[in-house]
Design an enzyme around this catalytic site. Structure first.
Site, mmCIF file in Angstrom:
data_model
loop_
_atom_site.group_PDB
_atom_site.id
_atom_site.type_symbol
_atom_site.label_atom_id
_atom_site.label_comp_id
_atom_site.label_asym_id
_atom_site.label_seq_id
_atom_site.Cartn_x
_atom_site.Cartn_y
_atom_site.Cartn_z
ATOM 1 N N PRO A 2 -65.519 -7.595 71.470
ATOM 2 C CA PRO A 2 -64.442 -8.581 71.520
ATOM 3 C C PRO A 2 -64.345 -9.255 72.890
ATOM 4 O O PRO A 2 -64.190 -8.596 73.917
ATOM 5 C CB PRO A 2 -63.183 -7.751 71.248
ATOM 6 N N GLU A 3 -64.474 -10.563 72.904
ATOM 7 C CA GLU A 3 -64.292 -11.367 74.105
ATOM 8 C C GLU A 3 -63.096 -12.282 73.837
ATOM 9 O O GLU A 3 -62.369 -12.069 72.868
ATOM 10 C CB GLU A 3 -65.572 -12.171 74.405
ATOM 11 N N ARG A 106 -66.238 3.888 69.578
ATOM 12 C CA ARG A 106 -66.875 4.363 70.812
ATOM 13 C C ARG A 106 -65.907 4.639 71.952
ATOM 14 O O ARG A 106 -66.338 5.012 73.045
ATOM 15 C CB ARG A 106 -67.965 3.378 71.229
#
Length: 268
Positions: A2-3, A106
DNA sequence: CGGGGTTCCTGGCCGC
DNA sequence: TGCGGCCAGGAACCCC
């Protein structure tokens, strides 16, 4: 990963659900990255904002719930209870039985509850550069920021200092669009202007597409993004450049996989 | 304080 | 088929 476009899409999709509501109960994974989630129980959420890749939920007791999605984070709204999932790292429940859920395989994501504007525990947010669409971010300002050190241009983009919210995907895309070599260390003023325009172009377009879903990213409603079908170079090493037909190069630059066209993004 | 290295994480993929 | 090894990478963290 996600940016800015992904985080902005999550913000927009969650806003109508969370604003005006409060959480009556919460749970968090014991890691210090997620444990602060429970501190957001009680106050009403006044606003859902974003700075760079950070989501900021204003609480009406002058605090903020800060969420960074990391690599695999998914922040989703559920009107009804959902199945148990081993990768849920935090959840918040409303009085009417709805749930905001943070899932992060993660565990690169992070949560914090801070006094409003008190970001010193989150150094990158504390020292975050200007928003891409901020009028204060002029060509001149951007050019100076990009020439303030001798690191690789792409590394400077990823540092969140010259501009907020750019990650590996959109850094590669913008460099390709502006025909800038990611491994250059200095940039001329006109090329900096072109790079800023390319960043605004690609970030804006990606927001319109609801972000890029390569694997994990979902909107706040659990939907896939669409910009993965519009990538020029990210993840396309070895494929022909859409502009000149030469095969795109791929190599690790400062520990980040970087794809670019040696032919139309030459070193300067 | 800028810069560079390390760490956190685990699913997916590759090769044998 | 099973498994060891490696890769993906944003930001905190530590050190010089």
């Amino acid at each position: 990963m996600p940016e800015l476009p992904e985080v902005e899409t999550v913000r927009r999709t969650l806003e109508p659900h969370v604003v005006g509501r409060s959480f009556v109960d919460a749970w968090a994974h014991p890691s210090s990255k997620f444990a602060p989630a429970v501190e957001a129980v009680g106050p009403v959420v006044d606003a859902a904002r974003r700075r760079g890749k950070y989501l900021l939920f204003d609480l009406d007791d002058r605090r903020e719930l800060v969420v960074h999605l990391g690599m695999t984070g998914q922040l989703t709204w559920h009107d009804e209870p959902v199945d148990d999932d081993p990768y849920v790292r935090a959840w918040w429940r409303t009085a009417d039985g709805a749930m905001l859920r943070f899932r992060d395989v993660r565990r690169f994501g992070r949560l914090a509850v801070v006094d409003e504007g008190a970001y010193s525990s989150l150094p990158t947010l504390h020292h975050l550069g200007p928003e891409p669409f901020d009028d204060q971010l002029t060509d001149e300002v951007f050019w100076r920021a990009l020439n303030s050190s001798s690191r690789h241009l792409k590394t400077k983009l990823l540092s969140q200092r010259p501009i907020a919210g750019v990650g590996n995907i959109y850094a590669d895309e913008a460099c390709w669009i502006a025909q800038v070599a990611p491994g250059d260390r200095r940039i001329s003023r006109p090329r900096a202007a072109a790079l800023l325009a390319a960043l605004r172009d690609v970030l804006g377009t990606a927001i319109e597409h609801g972000g890029t879903t390569l694997r994990d990213y979902r909107t706040g409603d659990g939907d896939l993004g669409g910009h993965q079908h519009h990538l020029w170079c990210y993840g396309r090493g070895g494929e022909p450049c859409a502009r000149c037909g030469q095969p795109l190069s791929s190599r690790v630059l400062d520990a980040r996989t970087t794809t670019w066209c040696r032919s139309c993004q030459p070193r300067r």
